[in-house]
Design a protein around this motif. Structure first.
Motif, PDB file in Angstrom:
ATOM      1  N   ARG A 158       0.833  -1.208   0.000  1.00 60.36           N
ATOM      2  CA  ARG A 158       0.000   0.000   0.000  1.00 60.36           C
ATOM      3  C   ARG A 158       0.865   1.255   0.000  1.00 60.36           C
ATOM      4  NH1 ARG A 158      -2.754  -3.373   3.736  1.00 60.36           N
ATOM      5  NH2 ARG A 158      -4.725  -4.138   2.883  1.00 60.36           N
ATOM      6  N   SER A 159       2.138   1.082  -0.280  1.00 63.76           N
ATOM      7  CA  SER A 159       3.080   2.200  -0.250  1.00 63.76           C
ATOM      8  C   SER A 159       3.398   2.695  -1.653  1.00 63.76           C
ATOM      9  CB  SER A 159       4.380   1.783   0.444  1.00 63.76           C
ATOM     10  OG  SER A 159       4.135   1.403   1.783  1.00 63.76           O
ATOM     11  N   ILE A 160       3.675   3.993  -1.732  1.00 67.63           N
ATOM     12  CA  ILE A 160       4.104   4.642  -2.975  1.00 67.63           C
ATOM     13  C   ILE A 160       5.528   5.139  -2.753  1.00 67.63           C
ATOM     14  CG2 ILE A 160       3.717   6.617  -4.508  1.00 67.63           C
ATOM     15  CD1 ILE A 160       0.733   6.464  -3.649  1.00 67.63           C
ATOM     16  N   GLY A 161       6.422   4.825  -3.674  1.00 70.89           N
ATOM     17  CA  GLY A 161       7.804   5.268  -3.548  1.00 70.89           C
ATOM     18  C   GLY A 161       8.014   6.623  -4.200  1.00 70.89           C
ATOM     19  N   LEU A 162       8.666   7.528  -3.494  1.00 74.78           N
ATOM     20  CA  LEU A 162       8.995   8.847  -4.028  1.00 74.78           C
ATOM     21  C   LEU A 162      10.504   9.036  -3.975  1.00 74.78           C
ATOM     22  CD1 LEU A 162       8.504  11.762  -4.969  1.00 74.78           C
ATOM     23  CD2 LEU A 162       7.951  12.376  -2.608  1.00 74.78           C
ATOM     24  N   VAL A 163      11.134   9.197  -5.143  1.00 73.28           N
ATOM     25  CA  VAL A 163      12.574   9.432  -5.211  1.00 73.28           C
ATOM     26  C   VAL A 163      12.805  10.914  -5.472  1.00 73.28           C
ATOM     27  CG1 VAL A 163      14.759   8.808  -6.290  1.00 73.28           C
ATOM     28  CG2 VAL A 163      12.919   7.106  -6.132  1.00 73.28           C
TER      29      VAL A 163
ATOM     30  N   ILE B  63      15.241   3.136  -6.754  1.00 74.05           N
ATOM     31  CA  ILE B  63      14.161   2.575  -7.571  1.00 74.05           C
ATOM     32  C   ILE B  63      14.158   1.049  -7.461  1.00 74.05           C
ATOM     33  CG2 ILE B  63      13.356   2.257  -9.946  1.00 74.05           C
ATOM     34  CD1 ILE B  63      14.342   5.144 -10.467  1.00 74.05           C
ATOM     35  N   GLU B  64      15.347   0.446  -7.476  1.00 76.49           N
ATOM     36  CA  GLU B  64      15.430  -1.009  -7.332  1.00 76.49           C
ATOM     37  C   GLU B  64      14.905  -1.454  -5.971  1.00 76.49           C
ATOM     38  OE1 GLU B  64      19.529  -1.780  -8.100  1.00 76.49           O
ATOM     39  OE2 GLU B  64      19.253  -1.910 -10.287  1.00 76.49           O
ATOM     40  N   MET B  65      15.200  -0.683  -4.925  1.00 79.60           N
ATOM     41  CA  MET B  65      14.681  -1.007  -3.593  1.00 79.60           C
ATOM     42  C   MET B  65      13.162  -0.974  -3.586  1.00 79.60           C
ATOM     43  SD  MET B  65      15.037   1.246  -0.098  1.00 79.60           S
ATOM     44  CE  MET B  65      14.166   2.608  -0.895  1.00 79.60           C
ATOM     45  N   PHE B  66      12.570   0.078  -4.178  1.00 75.90           N
ATOM     46  CA  PHE B  66      11.113   0.179  -4.215  1.00 75.90           C
ATOM     47  C   PHE B  66      10.508  -0.971  -5.022  1.00 75.90           C
ATOM     48  CE2 PHE B  66      11.429   5.010  -3.508  1.00 75.90           C
ATOM     49  CZ  PHE B  66      11.200   4.857  -2.152  1.00 75.90           C
ATOM     50  N   GLU B  67      11.194  -1.365  -6.082  1.00 79.17           N
ATOM     51  CA  GLU B  67      10.683  -2.464  -6.892  1.00 79.17           C
ATOM     52  C   GLU B  67      10.674  -3.761  -6.089  1.00 79.17           C
ATOM     53  OE1 GLU B  67      11.151  -4.248 -11.409  1.00 79.17           O
ATOM     54  OE2 GLU B  67      12.748  -3.005 -10.566  1.00 79.17           O
ATOM     55  N   ARG B  68      11.718  -3.999  -5.309  1.00 78.25           N
ATOM     56  CA  ARG B  68      11.762  -5.201  -4.468  1.00 78.25           C
ATOM     57  C   ARG B  68      10.629  -5.189  -3.441  1.00 78.25           C
ATOM     58  NH1 ARG B  68      17.339  -4.076  -4.621  1.00 78.25           N
ATOM     59  NH2 ARG B  68      17.250  -3.108  -2.549  1.00 78.25           N
ATOM     60  N   GLN B  69      10.262  -4.002  -3.000  1.00 80.21           N
ATOM     61  CA  GLN B  69       9.184  -3.885  -2.020  1.00 80.21           C
ATOM     62  C   GLN B  69       7.791  -3.935  -2.666  1.00 80.21           C
ATOM     63  OE1 GLN B  69      10.021  -0.286   0.140  1.00 80.21           O
ATOM     64  NE2 GLN B  69      11.656  -1.209   1.339  1.00 80.21           N
ATOM     65  N   ARG B  70       7.765  -4.037  -4.000  1.00 77.65           N
ATOM     66  CA  ARG B  70       6.505  -4.141  -4.743  1.00 77.65           C
ATOM     67  C   ARG B  70       5.579  -2.972  -4.439  1.00 77.65           C
ATOM     68  NH1 ARG B  70       5.044 -10.592  -3.954  1.00 77.65           N
ATOM     69  NH2 ARG B  70       7.130 -11.378  -4.352  1.00 77.65           N
ATOM     70  N   VAL B  71       6.139  -1.772  -4.477  1.00 75.52           N
ATOM     71  CA  VAL B  71       5.334  -0.591  -4.177  1.00 75.52           C
ATOM     72  C   VAL B  71       4.214  -0.422  -5.193  1.00 75.52           C
ATOM     73  CG1 VAL B  71       7.168   0.658  -2.993  1.00 75.52           C
ATOM     74  CG2 VAL B  71       6.914   0.880  -5.477  1.00 75.52           C
ATOM     75  N   ARG B  72       3.259   0.354  -4.805  1.00 72.53           N
ATOM     76  CA  ARG B  72       2.095   0.603  -5.658  1.00 72.53           C
ATOM     77  C   ARG B  72       2.472   1.383  -6.912  1.00 72.53           C
ATOM     78  NH1 ARG B  72      -3.221   0.367  -4.776  1.00 72.53           N
ATOM     79  NH2 ARG B  72      -4.609   1.856  -5.816  1.00 72.53           N
TER      80      ARG B  72
ATOM     81  N   VAL C 128      11.027  -0.926 -15.311  1.00 73.33           N
ATOM     82  CA  VAL C 128      10.229  -1.019 -14.081  1.00 73.33           C
ATOM     83  C   VAL C 128       8.746  -1.073 -14.427  1.00 73.33           C
ATOM     84  CG1 VAL C 128       9.557   0.226 -11.977  1.00 73.33           C
ATOM     85  CG2 VAL C 128      11.973   0.123 -12.662  1.00 73.33           C
ATOM     86  N   ARG C 129       8.327  -0.238 -15.336  1.00 75.08           N
ATOM     87  CA  ARG C 129       6.914  -0.205 -15.747  1.00 75.08           C
ATOM     88  C   ARG C 129       6.493  -1.527 -16.395  1.00 75.08           C
ATOM     89  NH1 ARG C 129       5.726   4.502 -19.783  1.00 75.08           N
ATOM     90  NH2 ARG C 129       7.024   3.160 -21.074  1.00 75.08           N
TER      91      ARG C 129
END
Length: 338
Positions: free
Chosen positions: A61-66, A109-118, A135-136
Motif C-alpha cells: 500500500r506504499s508509494i515510492g517517491l525518489v 528505484i530497485e529497492m522500491f521495486e523489491r518492495q513491490r510498491v504501488r 520497471v513499468r
C-alpha cells in the motif's frame, strides 16, 4: 511475542489456510466459520501482519517517491503534498533521496521495486528513461515529478521551467540590469537546462544585454556560497549586475557569499538577485529574495492522482504543466540611476 496465526487456527478449530482466507478472501468461507475465526482473533488479540499480507496480495500500500535532493525544502513540500493525497486512499509514501546521484537514484528505484510498491514517483536525473520503462514493464507504474520529457508514455507533472526562466530574467532586465549571471547545475538536469534556456531567450531579446552561465556541482547552499564569493570581484568590476540562481538554496548561498568577506557588495544596489522555487527561507533571507514560485505541494498531490489514474485505466497518460509565478522582494529592486 505476538499471537501467531497458528494459535488463532487452533483456537477456532480450523486450518491456517482457512484463517488466511477469512482475513483475505472472506467471501470464500462459510459465514459461521468466519464468525468463529473472528471470535478467536478477538479473544487472543491477534494483529495481522500487514506487510506479509501485502506481499501475498502482490502489492504493497506504499508509494515510492525518489526526490532529487531532500535537503532542498522544495522536495519536502512535494512529499508533503504526495502524503496528503496518498492518505485519502489509505496509502503511505516512502521517501528516498537520490542526492543528485544517478547511482543512488537507480538503487532507490530497485529497492522500491523489491518492495513491490504501488508505484514510483521520481524526478529523474538522466534523459535516458530506459530503466524506468523496465520497471513499468514489470508492473509498477511510474510518474515523473518536477520534470517534463519528450517520452510522453510516462505521466508527468511539472512547472514550465522555460517560462520560469523567462520570468526571472525579464524582471531583472525591466529593472535596468543588463549583465546577468545564471548560476546552476549540474547542467545535465533537465529543469536547470530549461531555466537557463528561458533566461537566455529573454536576454537575447534585449539589445546590449548579456548572460553568463556559471555551472555548479550541486544545487546546494555551499555551492551558492562558493560562487557568491567568486562573483564579488566580477560585480566590483561592473561585469555582473544581476544574478539568477537556479534554485533558492543557491540564491541564499550566493547572497551570503556576496555579502561576506572584506569586500562585500550591496544587494540590490550593486547586484540584483533572483532565485527559484520560493521556499520559505527565501523570504527570511538577510535581504528577502525575489523568487519564481512553484506550487510545490500541489505538484506532489497531482503526482499521486496521476499514479492512480494510470493504475485504474488504460487511457493515455496525462501531462500536467503548471505556470510559474514571480514573487518580487527587495533583492531585485531596480538598478540605481546615475
Amino acid at each position: 511475542m505476538g499471537v501467531s496465526i497458528k494459535e488463532v487456527a487452533a483456537r477456532a478449530g480450523v486450518s491456517v489456510g482457512t484463517v488466511s482466507n477469512v482475513l483475505n478472501r472472506p467471501d470464500m468461507v462459510k459465514a459461521e466459520t468466519v464468525e468463529k475465526v473472528h471470535a478467536a482473533i478477538d479473544e487472543l488479540g491477534y494483529v495481522p501482519n500487514s506487510a506479509a499480507q501485502q506481499l501475498r496480495e502482490g502489492q504493497s500500500r506504499s508509494i515510492g517517491l525518489v526526490a532529487l535532493d531532500i535537503n532542498n525544502p522544495f522536495f519536502t513540500d512535494v512529499a508533503r503534498g504526495a502524503e496528503r493525497a496518498a492518505a485519502l486512499g489509505r496509502h503511505t509514501v516512502l521517501l528516498a533521496n537520490s542526492g543528485e546521484s544517478i547511482e543512488r537514484e537507480i538503487s532507490n528505484i530497485e529497492m522500491f521495486e523489491r518492495q513491490r510498491v504501488r508505484g514510483v514517483l521520481v524526478s529523474p536525473l538522466s534523459e535516458d528513461l530506459s530503466r524506468l520503462r523496465d520497471v513499468r514493464k514489470r508492473g509498477i507504474p511510474v510518474v515523473l515529478v518536477d520534470r517534463g520529457t519528450e517520452d510522453t508514455s510516462f505521466p508527468s507533472v511539472a512547472v514550465d521551467d522555460v517560462a520560469g526562466g523567462e520570468l526571472a530574467a525579464r524582471h531583472l532586465l525591466e529593472g535596468g540590469r543588463r549583465r546577468l549571471a545564471f548560476v546552476g547545475g549540474p547542467m545535465r538536469i533537465r529543469q536547470i537546462i530549461d531555466r537557463y534556456r528561458g533566461a537566455a531567450a529573454a536576454v537575447a531579446a534585449v539589445d546590449e544585454a548579456t548572460i553568463t552561465s556559471i555551472e555548479t556541482e550541486a544545487l546546494s547552499l555551499d555551492e551558492g556560497m562558493r560562487v557568491g564569493g567568486e562573483l564579488r570581484a566580477l560585480v566590483a568590476r561592473g561585469e555582473i549586475d544581476a544574478v539568477f540562481a537556479a534554485n533558492d538554496l543557491l540564491a541564499i548561498g550566493v547572497q551570503q557569499g556576496l555579502l561576506g568577506g572584506d569586500d562585500p557588495v550591496a544587494i540590490p544596489g550593486d547586484v540584483a538577485l533572483v532565485g527559484y522555487d520560493d521556499i520559505s527561507f527565501a523570504a527570511a533571507a538577510v535581504v528577502p529574495i525575489t523568487s519564481v514560485r512553484q506550487p510545490r505541494e500541489l505538484i506532489g498531490e497531482t503526482a499521486v492522482a496521476l499514479l492512480e489514474e494510470v493504475r485504474e485505466s488504460e487511457s493515455e497518460p496525462r501531462h500536467v504543466v503548471f505556470e510559474p509565478e514571480l514573487v518580487v522582494r527587495s533583492s531585485s529592486a531596480p538598478a540605481p540611476t546615475a
